[in-house]
Structures are given as C-alpha cells and as structure tokens.
Scaffold this motif. Structure first.
Motif, PDB file in Angstrom:
ATOM      1  N   ASP A 174     -36.866   9.701  34.190  1.00 33.59           N
ATOM      2  CA  ASP A 174     -36.360  10.110  35.508  1.00 33.59           C
ATOM      3  C   ASP A 174     -36.032  11.606  35.519  1.00 33.59           C
ATOM      4  N   GLU A 175     -35.451  12.091  34.412  1.00 29.88           N
ATOM      5  CA  GLU A 175     -35.157  13.526  34.302  1.00 29.88           C
ATOM      6  C   GLU A 175     -36.451  14.336  34.353  1.00 29.88           C
ATOM      7  N   ALA A 176     -37.461  13.829  33.644  1.00 25.02           N
ATOM      8  CA  ALA A 176     -38.755  14.529  33.613  1.00 25.02           C
ATOM      9  C   ALA A 176     -39.382  14.558  35.001  1.00 25.02           C
ATOM     10  N   ALA A 177     -39.206  13.470  35.748  1.00 25.64           N
ATOM     11  CA  ALA A 177     -39.775  13.403  37.103  1.00 25.64           C
ATOM     12  C   ALA A 177     -39.125  14.460  38.003  1.00 25.64           C
ATOM     13  N   ALA A 178     -37.822  14.646  37.868  1.00 22.67           N
ATOM     14  CA  ALA A 178     -37.131  15.646  38.690  1.00 22.67           C
ATOM     15  C   ALA A 178     -37.490  17.061  38.229  1.00 22.67           C
ATOM     16  N   ALA A 179     -37.637  17.235  36.907  1.00 22.17           N
ATOM     17  CA  ALA A 179     -37.892  18.570  36.350  1.00 22.17           C
ATOM     18  C   ALA A 179     -39.231  19.143  36.806  1.00 22.17           C
ATOM     19  N   ARG A 180     -40.183  18.260  37.138  1.00 27.51           N
ATOM     20  CA  ARG A 180     -41.514  18.777  37.501  1.00 27.51           C
ATOM     21  C   ARG A 180     -41.482  19.555  38.812  1.00 27.51           C
ATOM     22  N   TRP A 181     -40.398  19.395  39.624  1.00 32.00           N
ATOM     23  CA  TRP A 181     -40.317  20.123  40.895  1.00 32.00           C
ATOM     24  C   TRP A 181     -39.737  21.524  40.711  1.00 32.00           C
ATOM     25  N   GLU A 182     -39.222  21.807  39.504  1.00 29.77           N
ATOM     26  CA  GLU A 182     -38.595  23.105  39.273  1.00 29.77           C
ATOM     27  C   GLU A 182     -39.631  24.117  38.807  1.00 29.77           C
ATOM     28  N   GLY A 183     -39.333  25.375  39.088  1.00 30.14           N
ATOM     29  CA  GLY A 183     -40.188  26.461  38.642  1.00 30.14           C
ATOM     30  C   GLY A 183     -41.500  26.550  39.376  1.00 30.14           C
ATOM     31  N   ARG A 199     -45.523  16.878  60.320  1.00 29.15           N
ATOM     32  CA  ARG A 199     -46.724  16.972  61.153  1.00 29.15           C
ATOM     33  C   ARG A 199     -47.931  16.386  60.418  1.00 29.15           C
ATOM     34  N   HIS A 200     -47.996  16.660  59.090  1.00 35.11           N
ATOM     35  CA  HIS A 200     -49.129  16.199  58.287  1.00 35.11           C
ATOM     36  C   HIS A 200     -48.635  15.427  57.063  1.00 35.11           C
ATOM     37  N   ARG A 201     -49.515  14.600  56.495  1.00 36.21           N
ATOM     38  CA  ARG A 201     -49.066  13.661  55.471  1.00 36.21           C
ATOM     39  C   ARG A 201     -48.645  14.303  54.152  1.00 36.21           C
ATOM     40  N   GLY A 202     -49.248  15.443  53.797  1.00 36.98           N
ATOM     41  CA  GLY A 202     -48.948  16.046  52.492  1.00 36.98           C
ATOM     42  C   GLY A 202     -47.461  16.289  52.293  1.00 36.98           C
ATOM     43  N   ALA A 203     -46.842  16.929  53.266  1.00 33.29           N
ATOM     44  CA  ALA A 203     -45.409  17.244  53.160  1.00 33.29           C
ATOM     45  C   ALA A 203     -44.579  15.966  53.113  1.00 33.29           C
ATOM     46  N   ALA A 204     -44.956  14.970  53.910  1.00 31.48           N
ATOM     47  CA  ALA A 204     -44.174  13.727  53.956  1.00 31.48           C
ATOM     48  C   ALA A 204     -44.248  12.988  52.620  1.00 31.48           C
ATOM     49  N   PHE A 205     -45.451  12.893  52.033  1.00 31.98           N
ATOM     50  CA  PHE A 205     -45.596  12.229  50.727  1.00 31.98           C
ATOM     51  C   PHE A 205     -44.779  12.956  49.657  1.00 31.98           C
ATOM     52  N   GLU A 206     -44.976  14.269  49.562  1.00 35.95           N
ATOM     53  CA  GLU A 206     -44.318  15.023  48.491  1.00 35.95           C
ATOM     54  C   GLU A 206     -42.797  15.006  48.646  1.00 35.95           C
ATOM     55  N   ALA A 207     -42.323  15.187  49.879  1.00 36.01           N
ATOM     56  CA  ALA A 207     -40.876  15.246  50.097  1.00 36.01           C
ATOM     57  C   ALA A 207     -40.214  13.909  49.784  1.00 36.01           C
ATOM     58  N   ALA A 208     -40.896  12.805  50.062  1.00 31.83           N
ATOM     59  CA  ALA A 208     -40.311  11.493  49.757  1.00 31.83           C
ATOM     60  C   ALA A 208     -40.147  11.328  48.244  1.00 31.83           C
ATOM     61  N   GLU A 209     -41.149  11.757  47.482  1.00 31.36           N
ATOM     62  CA  GLU A 209     -41.048  11.676  46.014  1.00 31.36           C
ATOM     63  C   GLU A 209     -39.956  12.594  45.481  1.00 31.36           C
ATOM     64  N   TYR A 210     -39.902  13.794  46.049  1.00 33.00           N
ATOM     65  CA  TYR A 210     -38.891  14.778  45.635  1.00 33.00           C
ATOM     66  C   TYR A 210     -37.481  14.222  45.857  1.00 33.00           C
ATOM     67  N   ILE A 211     -37.257  13.675  47.043  1.00 32.03           N
ATOM     68  CA  ILE A 211     -35.927  13.142  47.358  1.00 32.03           C
ATOM     69  C   ILE A 211     -35.567  12.007  46.395  1.00 32.03           C
ATOM     70  N   MET A 212     -36.501  11.097  46.131  1.00 30.01           N
ATOM     71  CA  MET A 212     -36.210   9.997  45.204  1.00 30.01           C
ATOM     72  C   MET A 212     -35.948  10.511  43.788  1.00 30.01           C
ATOM     73  N   ASP A 213     -36.761  11.480  43.337  1.00 30.61           N
ATOM     74  CA  ASP A 213     -36.577  12.000  41.977  1.00 30.61           C
ATOM     75  C   ASP A 213     -35.201  12.633  41.798  1.00 30.61           C
ATOM     76  N   TYR A 214     -34.754  13.374  42.810  1.00 29.32           N
ATOM     77  CA  TYR A 214     -33.435  14.010  42.690  1.00 29.32           C
ATOM     78  C   TYR A 214     -32.312  13.012  42.939  1.00 29.32           C
ATOM     79  N   LEU A 215     -32.542  12.058  43.824  1.00 28.82           N
ATOM     80  CA  LEU A 215     -31.530  11.019  44.060  1.00 28.82           C
ATOM     81  C   LEU A 215     -31.221  10.290  42.750  1.00 28.82           C
ATOM     82  N   LYS A 216     -32.267   9.984  41.986  1.00 26.36           N
ATOM     83  CA  LYS A 216     -32.076   9.212  40.752  1.00 26.36           C
ATOM     84  C   LYS A 216     -31.377  10.000  39.653  1.00 26.36           C
TER      85      LYS A 216
END
Lengths: 83, 148
Positions: free
Chosen positions: B139-148, B97-114
C-alpha cells in the motif's frame, strides 16, 4: 496536554486518551514517549518499539523529533489500515 | 465535494447519480467500492478512526487530487464501526470531462486514503479471537508511485 491512543496501542495502555503534564525537560515527541515509558510497565511494553508507531500533533501527521511547544493534542497510533 | 465518515451503509448508485447531477460538462464518472472480505475465517471487521483528523485527512487527499487533475466533482465515503463480510466499507467516485483524469484520480485517492487517513481495522474470527490488521508495504508503494 492531551494524549490520544488508537488501535492496539489503546488496548495495551488501557485508555483511549488522558491528560498529562510532562516535565519541562520533555521537548519533543520522542522525549514524551521516553517519559511515558517510565510511568508504568504497561507504557514501557506498549512503547517497546517506537518504529512501529506513528504520531500526529494537533491532528496533523508529524515525526518523533517534532517539537511539542504549543501542541495541545498528541496522538500516537500504529500505521493506518483503512480502505 | 462531499467527504463523509459514517456508521451507516450507503447506496453507490444514488451516490453516482448525485455526483454527476446537473453538470453536463462531466463526460466520465469512475467509482471504487471496497467490501469487507470474509476470507480466512473473518466473522466481523471493526473500523476505528480518529474523529476530526480523519475528516481533515480525507479533505486534504481530495483537495490534492483536485489540484492534480481537472475534476468536476468527487465523493469519498468511509464507514466505521462493526462490519460483516460483504459489507461496503469505502466508496470513492470521481467525475471529469474525460476518463483519464477520473480513472487516475480515483486510484490516487484510494492509495492515499489507505496510507494517510487514520483508520484501523480489527478482524474478529469465528472462534472469537481478534487481531489488528497490519499495514502493508504494497500500500505504501502504491501511494509512493504518485510522488516525484
């Protein structure tokens, strides 16, 4: 049990997959790798540094101390590099 | 919520059109397209993957993104096989519905995909030599920032 190898591990071992029947003393992934090392020099060379490898059991990421009981497919591979 | 692993190319415009079609609750669409870099004398890049686990891993990453953000729709496409410099290799699109979720989720998906999806890249150089690409700590560090 079916073992799959990917990327440089597949190239070093020379096959992408094989059926194996490890002895009963092999109970976890680390034990399986130790047993594979004893088979031929190419396995010993490929598994020289286990810290460079990752494992999946029945297509789910796992650790090297994970038990093998009931597992049908073991995959061993280097850290992933997609995207 | 399509997840596709394929040799064929894809059309990012058509994918974006399909993602948002028919859902007028969507107010934001974000996409990422990854291309094969030709720097360092790379003549061709070949993508190997683990059929079965790859699709399952991508679906799990997608499901995790949907649990974390209010997403209306997502698309994940990853190509496999030989690819030339400049070729599209991966596509992730998110709609919310709003851009915040779309931006963050796209980065999250790419970070975990990699860092979680079982793909491996092999680069072939102009002189015929080929090397497997090493995983990157960043790449590991990028994914780790979404944890915790």
């Amino acid at each position: 049990m079916r073992i799959l190898y990917f990327a440089w591990l597949r190239e070093r071992i020379g096959v992408g997959s094989e059926e194996v029947t490890p002895p009963g003393t092999v109970t976890d992934v680390a034990g399986l790798v130790d047993w594979l090392r004893t088979r031929e020099p190419r396995y010993a060379a490929a598994f020289e540094d286990i810290s460079a490898l990752r494992v999946a059991l029945d297509q789910e990421q796992a650790d090297f101390d994970a038990p093998l009981a009931g597992v049908r497919e073991v995959a061993l591979f280097p850290p992933v590099t997609g995207g | 919520m399509p997840v596709r692993v394929q040799e064929a190319d894809f059309d990012p415009g058509a994918e974006l059109e399909a993602l948002a079609r028919g859902d007028t609750e969507i107010g934001a669409v974000v996409s990422f397209t990854g291309l094969v870099r030709g720097s360092g004398g790379v003549a061709e890049m070949t993508l190997e993957h683990y059929p079965g686990m790859t699709e399952a891993a991508l679906k799990e990453i997608e499901a995790a993104a949907h649990r974390r953000w209010p997403l209306q729709a997502t698309t994940i496409i990853h190509r496999v096989g030989p690819l030339a410099p400049g070729a599209r290799i991966v596509f992730v699109a998110t709609a919310s519905r709003h851009r915040g979720a779309a931006f963050e989720a796209a980065e999250y998906i790419m970070d975990y995909l990699k860092t979680r999806a079982p793909f491996w890249k092999k680069e072939a150089a102009e002189d015929g030599s080929a090397t497997w690409v090493d995983a990157r700590e960043s790449d590991e560090a990028a994914a780790a920032r979404w944890e915790g």
